[in-house]
Design an enzyme around this catalytic site. Structure first.
Site, PDB file in Angstrom:
ATOM      1  N   GLU A 122       4.959  -2.656  -0.666  1.00 56.94           N
ATOM      2  CA  GLU A 122       3.889  -3.456  -1.253  1.00 56.94           C
ATOM      3  C   GLU A 122       3.656  -3.143  -2.726  1.00 56.94           C
ATOM      4  OE1 GLU A 122      -0.882  -4.380  -0.628  1.00 56.94           O
ATOM      5  OE2 GLU A 122       0.077  -2.681   0.369  1.00 56.94           O
ATOM      6  N   ASP A 123       3.706  -1.862  -3.091  1.00 57.29           N
ATOM      7  CA  ASP A 123       3.251  -1.447  -4.419  1.00 57.29           C
ATOM      8  C   ASP A 123       4.372  -1.070  -5.385  1.00 57.29           C
ATOM      9  OD1 ASP A 123       0.636  -1.813  -3.618  1.00 57.29           O
ATOM     10  OD2 ASP A 123       0.406   0.237  -2.917  1.00 57.29           O
TER      11      ASP A 123
END
Length: 763
Positions: A122-123
């Protein structure tokens, strides 16, 4: 439990917070704004080194895959690079701390690696394909399950919360390790929540933790995680109350030096004198637990006498009951305060004996008696039984039946708001334990009925339920089951759920199945009604109408199938004459000149309303025909409606499902086909009657009126009904613009503190 030293030193004036009314725990409605004070700052810890993490895992699993752990550690560190958290720490500090928390539960290497990698997809620039290639399909699947697709923090509405919760549960259903990683992730985020500067965001995260993650931790038996999550969230939601309780506990500790130690020694000696070897430990109850009891029982701090709890650990089950007998023989037991969770475990598998006594030094104390194995499960829950070698699926069996029930709700819920409502019903109610005729134990929420029991046995049993026997005698289907009831369900293949069931069932599974059946049945009724309307209209115009001909009109009304079109006609959302004109253009009448639409006011009384067809919200009435809205069913724009013709009177507009019409065949014969004029009905405000049941507490009605006002609706009338204990029933007449409008009001009221149920009423 260690107390926050800053809270212990809180000013004496903070104790006033205990005297102020507060929102009950577990409620969907929390304070509108955060108090000015904030929890004490958490000290930063140095990041755990790679070798330290590996040694932690090897301490409980000597055959751990060190290479997997080392590669995951290095990959995550490089992927997060120079990213920083709100605290100013390197972002990589977070996944390492999550992995460290999970080592405390002695989880397998795949789970620890997942914790290290859980935010990379996600990051960072990492992909699931890369995770799969480097760490294998198991870790990739777990990382995918934990990945926060839209971030699990509450955004603004219940819909976002429900949708994200849906994703979490779907991921969890395949492998419960996903939930374990997510709980550890939330626990570390809560430990560092004070670094987030925005009060509103801190409050949203704390609410979500209290409402979703703490109950989930309890459901899988991870009591230590649940207690810490609740305590941390409590400190952010009601910091003054927590500081006050902590101050009182600190003062009590100073006044009663070594009290816990003295009671522990006396209990140990009492058991030893009876040749029972036991390990006795004592603790003060958590601040949140104390506050919740004060709110639930409306008690002050000074009135609480069982603030201390003592745990007795013995060798086996026989010693549990022997120790209980010795303690009850030496000390007075408080009636009604004994619970046997060994013979009847909680749904999450928790086992222990609980009793409250007037113990040593005449103190009222709670005593929990269990074996070492029971204690390990009470602390670690499902993590205590994790299988390292064979990767056995631990979501099977009665202990995790609740997960499958929530998934069944997912399948049958009509939307995210309904799903969240039903899952909250599943997660927050106390339990009652009932037995089938074969002796199978079924746990249900308190207040459950035989219909809830039937759906808990099987969906088909619930759908065909016609009656029930409790302990051999026939009871009503709305009968409230009690602990120990033996329930036998009577079924019939011709039986089906009714709308009345939805008013008294309490389990989410039962409510979702009933609503689904009613939706399907209503659609079939609308299809049949629409077909009948079109056949009558075609006959009056001396033309034929078939499904093949109706297919020509699908595109005109953006419908996919003929049944969809007929259902829309039956509901009244599509005018039958417009459909016939689309099928037979040669029958189309000259268009009327476009004029401004005017609102037809709906008066409190049913006065006749002569209106011009061009201005009327009703389609299908001759020009100048007077009509009125029936007071028996309160139709509103969006309802399926029909008109009832009576000699010398105006046309009465009824809902198609009006009970008055259903009981009178003569009225059915006088019915004419009408529908809503979308343009005219858009500005019409109509009366909708809602039946509410809520807690009879000061300010409850004010909250209801505030919710209605915020949604641009006006309360026309309030009628008070029955009072049953703490519950109050009212009939609320609300001025709305459409069926969608009243649905939004009902959804908002269902999420309001103290409101138990909201239904649309026709009486």
């Amino acid at each position: 439990m260690a107390l926050d030293e800053a809270a212990v030193r809180a000013d004496e004036a903070a104790s006033a917070a205990l005297d102020r009314p507060a929102v009950p725990p577990g409620s969907a409605s929390f304070p509108a704004a955060m108090p000015a004070s904030t929890p004490a700052v958490v000290k930063r810890r140095p990041i755990m080194r790679q070798y330290e993490l590996v040694e932690r895992v090897r301490a409980y699993d000597p055959e751990a895959d060190e290479d997997l752990l080392n590669r995951a550690y290095v990959f995550a560190m490089k992927a997060h690079g120079s990213q920083l958290r709100a605290s100013g720490d390197p972002y990589f500090h977070h996944p390492v701390e999550v992995a460290g928390i999970l080592t405390g539960f002695r989880l397998d290497c795949a789970t620890i690696a997942t914790a290290l990698l859980h935010d990379t997809v996600e990051d960072t620039g990492a992909t699931l394909e890369e995770i799969d290639r480097l760490f294998g399909p198991t870790v990739a699947r777990l990382v995918d399950g934990v990945t926060k697709l839209n971030k699990l923090e509450l955004q603004s509405a219940q819909t976002a919360q429900a949708e994200n919760f849906r994703k979490l549960l779907l991921a969890m259903s395949d492998d419960i390790r996903v939930l374990l990683v997510k709980l550890a992730d939330r626990l570390h985020n809560m430990r560092t929540l004070n670094f987030i500067k925005t009060d509103e965001k801190r409050r949203r995260i704390a609410i979500e933790t209290m409402e979703i993650y703490a109950p989930l931790a309890e459901r899988i038996g991870m009591d230590s995680v649940r207690a810490e999550l609740e305590d941390l969230a409590f400190g952010h939601l009601w910091p003054d109350a927590k500081a006050s309780i902590s101050h009182r506990l600190g003062q009590l500790r100073r006044d009663e030096v070594d009290l816990v130690q003295r009671i522990t020694v006396e209990l140990t000696e009492t058991l030893a004198a009876a040749d029972i070897t036991a390990e006795v430990s004592g603790r003060e109850k958590a601040a949140y637990s104390i506050w919740r009891k004060m709110e639930r029982k409306n008690m002050s701090f000074e009135q609480l006498s069982d603030i201390m709890a003592f745990r007795v650990l013995v060798a086996d089950v026989a010693d549990c009951y022997a120790a209980l007998g010795i303690i009850h023989g030496h000390y007075a037991m408080l009636p009604g305060r004994f619970k046997d969770f060994i013979s009847t475990p909680k749904p999450n598998g928790y086992r222990s004996l609980h009793t409250t006594i007037i113990g040593p030094e005449k103190r009222k104390i709670e005593v929990q008696i269990r074996t070492l194995e029971m204690h390990e499960f009470a602390q670690l829950g499902v993590a205590a039984h994790w299988a390292y070698k064979d990767n056995a699926a631990i979501t099977e069996g009665r202990r995790y039946r609740w997960i499958r029930e929530l998934l069944d709700i997912l399948e049958h819920a009509n939307g995210p708001e309904e799903f969240l409502e039903n899952t909250k019903l599943e997660m927050y109610e106390d339990q009652v334990f009932c037995f089938s005729p074969k002796g199978d134990l079924i746990a249900l929420p308190r207040g459950a009925t035989p219909v809830d029991f039937a759906y808990a046995v099987h969906s088909q049993v619930g759908d065909h339920c016609v009656g029930a026997k409790v302990d051999g005698r026939m009871v009503q289907l709305r009968y409230r089951l009690q602990n120990g009831d033996q329930v036998e369900i009577v079924t019939s293949k011709n039986a089906a759920p009714t709308a009345a069931w939805e008013r008294f069932v309490v389990t989410g599974k039962a409510r979702a199945r009933i609503r689904r059946y009613l939706r399907v049945r209503q659609r079939s009724d609308f299809v049949a009604q629409g077909r009948d309307i079109m056949q009558k209209l075609a006959k009056s115009e001396h033309v034929a109408i078939t499904d093949k001909l109706l297919e020509r009109a699908l595109a005109n009304f953006t419908q996919k199938t003929v049944d969809d079109l007929l259902a829309s006609i039956g509901e009244g959302t599509v005018g039958p004459k417009l459909v016939l004109d689309a099928v037979y253009p040669e029958l189309k009448r000259p268009a009327l000149p476009d004029v401004d639409q005017k609102v037809v006011p709906i008066r409190r009384k049913t006065e006749d309303q002569p209106v011009d067809k061009k201005q009327s919200p009703i389609l299908g009435l001759p020009v100048g025909t007077a009509f009125h809205y029936a007071g028996c069913c309160h139709p509103i724009p969006g309802d399926a409606i029909i008109g009832i013709v009576r000699s010398g009177r105006s046309i009465a507009v009824h809902r198609m499902d009006c009970a008055v019409i259903g009981r009178d065949k003569e009225l059915v014969e006088r019915a004419i086909d009408i529908g809503w004029n979308d343009k005219g009905a858009r500005t019409t405000r109509a009366r909708a009657r809602l039946a509410l049941v809520f807690l009879n507490k000061p300010g409850a009605l004010g909250l209801v009126s505030t919710v209605v006002g915020k949604l641009d609706a006006n309360i026309l009338d309030v009628r008070f009904g029955r009072r049953s204990g703490e519950l109050l029933e009212i009939a609320l007449d609300v001025e709305v613009t459409s069926l969608e409008h009243v649905s939004r009001i009902m959804a908002a009221l269902r999420g309001t503190e103290g409101v138990c149920s909201v239904e649309r009423s026709s009486s």
